[in-house]
Enzyme design. Structure first.
Site, PDB file in Angstrom:
ATOM      1  N   GLN A   4       0.820  -1.221   0.000  1.00  0.00           N
ATOM      2  CA  GLN A   4       0.000   0.000   0.000  1.00  0.00           C
ATOM      3  C   GLN A   4       0.852   1.269   0.000  1.00  0.00           C
ATOM      4  O   GLN A   4       0.333   2.355  -0.257  1.00  0.00           O
ATOM      5  CB  GLN A   4      -0.928   0.019   1.224  1.00  0.00           C
ATOM      6  CG  GLN A   4      -2.026  -1.026   1.177  1.00  0.00           C
ATOM      7  CD  GLN A   4      -3.065  -0.780   0.086  1.00  0.00           C
ATOM      8  OE1 GLN A   4      -3.142   0.307  -0.510  1.00  0.00           O
ATOM      9  NE2 GLN A   4      -3.856  -1.791  -0.205  1.00  0.00           N
ATOM     10  N   CYS A  14     -18.196 -10.363   6.423  1.00  0.00           N
ATOM     11  CA  CYS A  14     -19.369 -11.146   6.804  1.00  0.00           C
ATOM     12  C   CYS A  14     -19.010 -12.622   6.734  1.00  0.00           C
ATOM     13  O   CYS A  14     -18.787 -13.157   5.666  1.00  0.00           O
ATOM     14  CB  CYS A  14     -20.504 -10.845   5.834  1.00  0.00           C
ATOM     15  SG  CYS A  14     -22.023 -11.657   6.304  1.00  0.00           S
TER      16      CYS A  14
HETATM   17  N1  PLP Z   1      -0.585  -6.610   1.289  1.00  0.00           N
HETATM   18  C1  PLP Z   1      -1.407  -5.574   1.461  1.00  0.00           C
HETATM   19  C2  PLP Z   1      -1.104  -4.568   2.528  1.00  0.00           C
HETATM   20  C3  PLP Z   1      -2.523  -5.413   0.642  1.00  0.00           C
HETATM   21  O1  PLP Z   1      -3.343  -4.373   0.816  1.00  0.00           O
HETATM   22  C4  PLP Z   1      -2.775  -6.390  -0.353  1.00  0.00           C
HETATM   23  C5  PLP Z   1      -3.997  -6.303  -1.198  1.00  0.00           C
HETATM   24  O2  PLP Z   1      -5.026  -5.821  -0.770  1.00  0.00           O
HETATM   25  C6  PLP Z   1      -1.876  -7.451  -0.503  1.00  0.00           C
HETATM   26  C7  PLP Z   1      -0.800  -7.534   0.341  1.00  0.00           C
HETATM   27  C8  PLP Z   1      -2.086  -8.500  -1.550  1.00  0.00           C
HETATM   28  O3  PLP Z   1      -1.728  -8.020  -2.827  1.00  0.00           O
HETATM   29  P1  PLP Z   1      -2.292  -8.765  -4.135  1.00  0.00           P
HETATM   30  O4  PLP Z   1      -3.724  -8.411  -4.257  1.00  0.00           O
HETATM   31  O5  PLP Z   1      -1.467  -8.220  -5.271  1.00  0.00           O
HETATM   32  O6  PLP Z   1      -2.044 -10.209  -3.947  1.00  0.00           O
END
Ligand code: PLP
Length: 387
Positions: free
Chosen positions: A177, A323
């Site tokens: 993120q 949920c």
């Molecule tokens: N790590 C974090 C902090 C995330 O927000 C996400 C996805 O929401 C992921 C890992 C996983 O990434 P990906 O969707 O590319 O597998």
């Protein structure tokens, strides 16, 4: 009007990225490992994408491995680092990690690993003393996220990585993120491994990056051919890697202006909603946070009900609750922060991107307060007016 405020879930693939990818679905179909010109031409583009991905975090191109997603990069770090240190059986992570880290770490329990999940305070911040005290001679890996996907809260990754480094323990950060939203420099931050996901920064879904500092011992997760210098087997996903290269190039060039743009809009949205809607609270530290994320609790109402009503007027956001089997469980992040039950249930995450406009934000500011008021008037938990 349609307003997309769920950019921490996924982002729109940038039109420039789609354009950059197009030839690789057409005439440029060679396999980058092939000796002939079809392959050589394609390999050149993969090398360029690698340079661009490295530049975004100030790494060396040789330290970049392309993967299929952030989840794969996180699993690669955890499994790869543990296998490289087979005599050590302790992993440190935090209670608020994404499941890509938390579930991967917990899975290792069945192989005899002990997991320490560091706690966070009411604002989602980490206690570095707890990290310091948790590291032992048996610790094989510390894995802490750079920015939280639900609240945007930033962990002090430089300090945490320095603590791990001083004790000789490899350090991984899930920066999925954070990358592209805030400046990241691995030359100044002694992380050993870092995960990136393409679809959080306007590349398509299904491509990611695993950064491993030169000298970090990581066993390969995928076995097969010699692609990615033997660190990740499998014929490269050429169009997506090229797309990711273009996406990180744009992110690097615009990081400051995008930071300001999303933060201005986010702050306007947040302060207006908190002012106009009674019984609201901000979840997460107000400053130590990504510029694009706002997590607001609307007390006494269900997040899902808010989301449905927002969706009816074209607004996409997300809720922290999941949920499960008919019962609404507040998210593990809200629980770890000790957010009261009535507030955790009504937590909504608004996450912005470069494509959001002032007009869209004003639309949400107009639509949200009557929705909250209507749902609250129906809530059995809300204190009655005048009571
Ligand atoms: N790590 C974090 C902090 C995330 O927000 C996400 C996805 O929401 C992921 C890992 C996983 O990434 P990906 O969707 O590319 O597998």
């Amino acid at each position: 009007m349609e307003v997309y405020l769920d950019n921490n879930a996924t982002t729109r693939t940038a039109p420039e990225v789609v354009e950059a990818m197009a030839p690789f679905f057409g005439t440029e179909y060679g396999n980058p490992s092939s000796m002939h010109n079809f392959g050589g031409r394609v390999k050149k583009h993969i090398d360029e994408a690698r340079e661009k991905a490295a530049a975004l975090i100030n790494a060396d191109p040789a330290e970049i491995v392309f993967t299929s997603c952030g989840t794969e990069s996180d699993n690669m770090a955890i499994r790869g680092a543990l296998e490289a240190e087979p005599d050590k059986r302790h992993i440190i992570t935090s209670k608020v990690e994404h499941p890509a880290v938390l579930s991967a770490a917990r899975y290792m329990k069945r192989f005899g690993y002990r997991i320490t999940e560091l706690s966070v305070d009411g604002q989602g911040l980490l206690d570095l003393n707890e990290l310091r005290d948790s590291i032992s001679d048996d610790t094989a890996l510390v894995s802490l996220m750079w920015a939280n996907n639900e609240t945007g809260v930033l962990f002090p990754i430089k300090e945490a990585a320095e603590i791990a480094q001083s004790k000789g323990v490899p350090f991984h950060t899930d920066a999925v993120q954070a990358v592209g939203k805030i400046p990241i420099d691995v030359k100044k931050t002694p992380v050993n491994m870092l995960s990136i996901s393409g679809h959080k920064l306007h590349a398509p879904k299904g491509v990611g990056v695993f950064y491993a500092r030169r000298g970090t011992a990581v066993m390969p997760f995928m076995h097969g051919g010699h692609q990615e210098n033997g660190r990740r087997a499998g014929t490269e996903n050429v169009p997506y890697i090229v797309g990711l290269g273009r996406a990180v190039e744009i992110a690097a060039a615009n990081i400051d202006s995008e930071f300001k743009h999303t933060k201005n809009l986010r702050d306007r949205l947040e302060s207006a909603l908190i002012e106009k809607c009674p019984d609201t609270r901000l979840n997460g530290h107000p400053e130590l946070r990504l510029p694009n994320t706002s997590n607001i609790s609307f007390e006494y109402i269900e997040g899902e009900a808010i989301l449905l009503m927002l969706d009816n007027v074209g607004i996409a956001a997300s809720s922290g609750s999941a949920c499960t089997s008919g019962s609404l469980e507040p998210s593990h992040v809200m629980r770890a922060m000790g957010v009261p039950f009535t507030a955790a249930h009504g937590s909504i995450r608004f996450s912005l991107s470069r494509y959001n406009t002032q007009e869209e934000i004003e639309y949400v500011i107009k639509k949200m307060p009557p929705i909250a008021e209507r749902l609250r008037s129906m809530s059995p938990f809300a204190p009655k007016k005048g009571a």
